[in-house]
Design a protein around this motif. Structure first.
Motif, short mmCIF file in Angstrom:
data_model
loop_
_atom_site.label_atom_id
_atom_site.label_comp_id
_atom_site.label_asym_id
_atom_site.label_seq_id
_atom_site.Cartn_x
_atom_site.Cartn_y
_atom_site.Cartn_z
N GLU A 178 1.43 -1.19 0.30
CA GLU A 178 -0.08 0.53 0.38
C GLU A 178 0.74 1.39 -0.36
O GLU A 178 1.55 1.43 1.08
CB GLU A 178 -0.52 -0.09 1.29
CG GLU A 178 -2.41 -1.17 1.60
CD GLU A 178 -2.52 -1.57 2.88
OE1 GLU A 178 -2.45 0.24 3.21
OE2 GLU A 178 -2.96 -1.91 3.15
N TYR A 180 2.07 5.54 0.31
CA TYR A 180 1.77 6.36 1.03
C TYR A 180 2.03 7.40 0.61
O TYR A 180 2.11 8.82 0.77
CB TYR A 180 2.03 6.04 2.61
CG TYR A 180 0.66 5.11 3.54
CD1 TYR A 180 -0.39 5.69 3.81
CD2 TYR A 180 0.88 3.44 3.32
CE1 TYR A 180 -1.54 4.67 4.01
CE2 TYR A 180 -0.45 2.97 3.44
CZ TYR A 180 -2.05 3.32 4.01
OH TYR A 180 -2.10 3.02 4.05
N TRP A 194 3.14 0.53 3.11
CA TRP A 194 2.35 -0.56 3.90
C TRP A 194 2.79 -1.95 3.87
O TRP A 194 1.95 -1.98 2.80
CB TRP A 194 1.39 -0.36 4.78
CG TRP A 194 0.63 -1.80 6.04
CD1 TRP A 194 -0.49 -1.80 5.54
CD2 TRP A 194 0.88 -1.51 7.05
NE1 TRP A 194 -0.34 -2.96 6.62
CE2 TRP A 194 0.23 -2.75 8.00
CE3 TRP A 194 1.93 -0.72 8.57
CZ2 TRP A 194 0.26 -3.09 8.78
CZ3 TRP A 194 2.19 -0.99 9.17
CH2 TRP A 194 0.46 -2.11 10.04
N ASP A 195 3.59 -2.83 3.97
CA ASP A 195 3.72 -4.03 3.09
C ASP A 195 2.58 -5.23 4.04
O ASP A 195 2.61 -5.45 5.41
CB ASP A 195 4.97 -4.14 3.84
CG ASP A 195 5.16 -5.66 2.69
OD1 ASP A 195 4.09 -6.71 2.78
OD2 ASP A 195 6.39 -5.94 2.80
N ASP A 199 3.55 -6.78 7.99
CA ASP A 199 2.42 -5.96 8.81
C ASP A 199 3.20 -5.20 9.66
O ASP A 199 3.40 -5.12 10.42
CB ASP A 199 2.21 -6.90 9.87
CG ASP A 199 0.69 -6.56 10.37
OD1 ASP A 199 0.11 -5.89 10.13
OD2 ASP A 199 0.60 -7.09 12.36
N ASP A 200 4.15 -3.94 8.20
CA ASP A 200 5.08 -3.39 8.94
C ASP A 200 4.67 -2.27 7.97
O ASP A 200 4.41 -2.23 7.11
CB ASP A 200 5.94 -3.78 9.22
CG ASP A 200 7.05 -2.84 10.10
OD1 ASP A 200 6.45 -1.43 10.46
OD2 ASP A 200 8.03 -2.91 10.80
N TRP A 201 5.48 -1.15 8.45
CA TRP A 201 5.94 -0.20 7.14
C TRP A 201 7.20 -0.34 6.80
O TRP A 201 8.16 -1.14 7.47
CB TRP A 201 6.36 1.25 7.78
CG TRP A 201 4.49 1.95 8.43
CD1 TRP A 201 4.46 1.51 10.04
CD2 TRP A 201 3.30 2.54 8.08
NE1 TRP A 201 2.80 2.23 9.90
CE2 TRP A 201 2.42 2.77 9.17
CE3 TRP A 201 3.38 2.89 6.65
CZ2 TRP A 201 1.27 3.08 8.29
CZ3 TRP A 201 1.89 3.27 5.72
CH2 TRP A 201 1.36 3.45 6.37
N ARG A 222 -4.56 4.09 5.98
CA ARG A 222 -4.65 4.07 7.41
C ARG A 222 -3.59 5.09 7.97
O ARG A 222 -2.77 5.67 7.15
CB ARG A 222 -3.30 2.81 7.92
CG ARG A 222 -2.32 2.27 7.73
CD ARG A 222 -1.37 1.30 7.97
NE ARG A 222 -2.83 -0.02 6.74
CZ ARG A 222 -2.80 -1.64 7.62
NH1 ARG A 222 -2.32 -0.85 9.02
NH2 ARG A 222 -3.24 -2.16 6.75
N VAL A 224 -0.46 7.24 8.45
CA VAL A 224 1.31 7.44 9.21
C VAL A 224 1.10 8.04 10.40
O VAL A 224 0.69 8.91 11.12
CB VAL A 224 1.73 8.11 8.37
CG1 VAL A 224 3.39 8.44 8.49
CG2 VAL A 224 1.63 8.00 6.51
#
Length: 328
Positions: A178, A180, A194-195, A199-201, A222, A224
């Motif tokens: 995702e 951003y 976002w990966d 499950d993390d930036w 979501r 940042v």
């Protein structure tokens, strides 16, 4: 005097009046026809004729519906002549001059654009631009501008992005993230995303990204952490989770003479302040206590560690390692 500040006595003919009209349309989204006519001290019919002339020059001026009607300057399919005030013209020229240092692979295009802008600048503005004398070189890592555009479009569309990522030349499976923000940091461009799999930036170097075809899959954005993508990326490079600050900060003291010797080599964010008589306190940070101990060890003057305790421990451990290394 800018075009928006012109009075009617400064507008002797249709050409000058059209420049004033164009300037007004550029700084205001919607203009009722009667307000434009009053502002330029002409009839609404004259405004309509001037708008038609602007359209012939390539400007897309939309007519607004309503009792009084009106006009709006919209984006067109072609690039028409543009109108800038003095400060805007100088800002554009200087931005083009330093563009090669941005990390984007646009040096040639920027140079040609700068030559075009400089050619049409009045002598007084050309002198201001030339006085800066900016000399820049392209960095070792450059990004294809088409890649930056593709990444930015995915960010704006809130659309899942698929791309190949080859850090250090290693082939890896395509990523699906995702996106951003596209962030410029210290001469390089990064994608903040976002990966879902991790499950993390994550931050990805744009020069290593090869976008694949569009997915067409939208995602719900979501927040940042911290709300500022640029600050978040800067924080990650410092080893911090969200705040743009070093996670490990400590202080040492040196003599006044030592501080003078170190001054040219200290990091930009180091804090230098007076301590006890004849000594100066230097506070600086790093991504780890071991890393900060290494910075202190690189000082070429006598240093006294002030604290905190983790820094003292890290310096002592590093000293033991260096002694062991020197003993062979």
């Amino acid at each position: 005097m800018t075009a928006t500040a012109m009075k009617m006595e400064d507008v002797p003919g249709p050409s000058s009046r059209m420049l004033t009209l164009l300037s007004l349309l550029q700084v205001h989204r919607d203009w009722p026809g009667d307000q434009l006519a009053e502002r330029l001290e002409v009839s609404p019919r004259t405004i309509r004729r001037d708008v038609d002339r602007l359209r012939e020059l390539g400007y897309r001026v939309d007519a607004l519906r309503g009792p009084a009607g009106g006009y709006r300057l919209a984006a067109g399919s072609d690039l028409p002549p543009l109108l800038f005030d003095d400060d805007q013209a100088v800002a554009i020229a200087l931005a083009l001059a330093v563009a090669p240092a941005s990390g984007a692979d646009i040096a040639d295009s920027a140079a040609r654009a700068l030559a075009t802008v400089r050619h049409v600048l009045p002598a007084r503005l050309r002198h201001r631009v030339d006085a800066v004398g900016a000399v820049t070189t392209a960095g070792e890592v450059r990004v294809d501008p088409d890649v930056l555009v593709a990444l930015s479009e995915s960010v704006q569309r809130r659309e899942l992005l698929r791309f190949d990522y080859r850090p250090d030349g290693d082939d890896r499976p395509p990523r699906r993230v995702e996106p951003y923000a596209v962030v410029a940091h210290h001469g390089r461009w990064y994608l903040l995303a976002w990966d879902p799999e991790r499950d993390d930036w994550r931050t990805y170097r744009a020069d290593r990204i090869a976008p694949r075809s569009r997915t067409g899959v939208r995602f719900v954005p979501r927040a940042v952490p911290g709300g500022d993508p640029a600050a978040f990326v800067a924080a990650r490079f410092k080893g911090s989770e969200a705040d743009d600050a070093w996670p490990c900060v400590g202080s040492v003291t040196v003599s006044d003479e030592g501080a003078t010797t170190l001054a040219p080599y200290l990091p930009p964010d180091a804090v230098v302040e007076a301590s006890e008589p004849g000594r100066v306190r230097i506070t600086l940070g790093s991504w780890s206590w071991t890393g900060l101990a290494g910075v202190v060890a690189a000082f070429v003057v006598d240093v006294r560690v002030e604290g905190p305790p983790p820094l003292r421990d890290a310096v002592a451990a590093l000293a033991d390692r260096l002694r062991a290394a020197s003993s062979g």
